[in-house]
Scaffold this motif. Structure first.
Motif, short mmCIF file in Angstrom:
data_model
loop_
_atom_site.label_atom_id
_atom_site.label_comp_id
_atom_site.label_asym_id
_atom_site.label_seq_id
_atom_site.Cartn_x
_atom_site.Cartn_y
_atom_site.Cartn_z
N ARG A 73 0.87 -1.18 0.00
CA ARG A 73 0.00 0.00 0.00
C ARG A 73 0.91 1.22 0.00
O ARG A 73 1.47 1.58 1.02
N ARG A 80 -3.01 -5.81 7.63
CA ARG A 80 -4.46 -5.72 7.75
C ARG A 80 -4.91 -4.32 7.39
O ARG A 80 -4.26 -3.35 7.72
N VAL A 81 -6.05 -4.24 6.73
CA VAL A 81 -6.65 -2.95 6.43
C VAL A 81 -7.89 -2.85 7.30
O VAL A 81 -8.79 -3.69 7.22
N VAL A 82 -7.92 -1.83 8.15
CA VAL A 82 -9.04 -1.64 9.05
C VAL A 82 -9.95 -0.60 8.44
O VAL A 82 -9.53 0.49 8.07
N ARG A 83 -11.23 -0.96 8.29
CA ARG A 83 -12.20 -0.04 7.74
C ARG A 83 -13.29 0.20 8.78
O ARG A 83 -13.85 -0.73 9.35
N THR A 84 -13.59 1.45 9.00
CA THR A 84 -14.61 1.81 9.97
C THR A 84 -15.91 2.06 9.23
O THR A 84 -15.97 2.81 8.28
N VAL A 85 -16.95 1.37 9.70
CA VAL A 85 -18.27 1.52 9.07
C VAL A 85 -19.17 2.21 10.09
O VAL A 85 -19.31 1.76 11.21
N GLU A 86 -19.76 3.32 9.67
CA GLU A 86 -20.67 4.06 10.55
C GLU A 86 -22.10 3.80 10.12
O GLU A 86 -22.39 3.65 8.95
#
Length: 87
Positions: A73, A80-86
């Motif tokens: 990247r 790891r790719v951390v994605r925050t979902v709201e």
């Protein structure tokens, strides 16, 4: 007793070093520079001078591959790719 003697001795040593360093700098700064065409080691006429070293290749910096399971990247390897979902 040692502490009383250490201060003046240390001050005298620093003063002598400062004066000596200043005198050495001034003597070298006032010395005339060597003419541009002369060198310290001159070769007699008729002797071959050593050849100059060949030019070196420039250093190329490359990024190494990421070891699995990491993914590249940008210029870093990411595990790891951390994605925050709201909601």
């Amino acid at each position: 007793m040692v502490n009383r003697l250490l201060g003046p001795v240390l001050a005298a040593a620093l003063a002598c070093g400062g004066v000596g360093g200043t005198a050495a700098y001034r003597s070298l700064a006032d010395a005339p520079a060597a003419p541009a065409g002369t060198s310290e080691q001159s070769t007699p006429a008729g002797t071959a001078q050593p050849e100059a070293e060949p030019a070196r290749r420039p250093v190329v910096v490359r990024w190494s591959r990421c070891r699995p399971p990491a993914k590249p990247r940008g210029h870093v390897c990411v595990l790891r790719v951390v994605r925050t979902v709201e909601r």
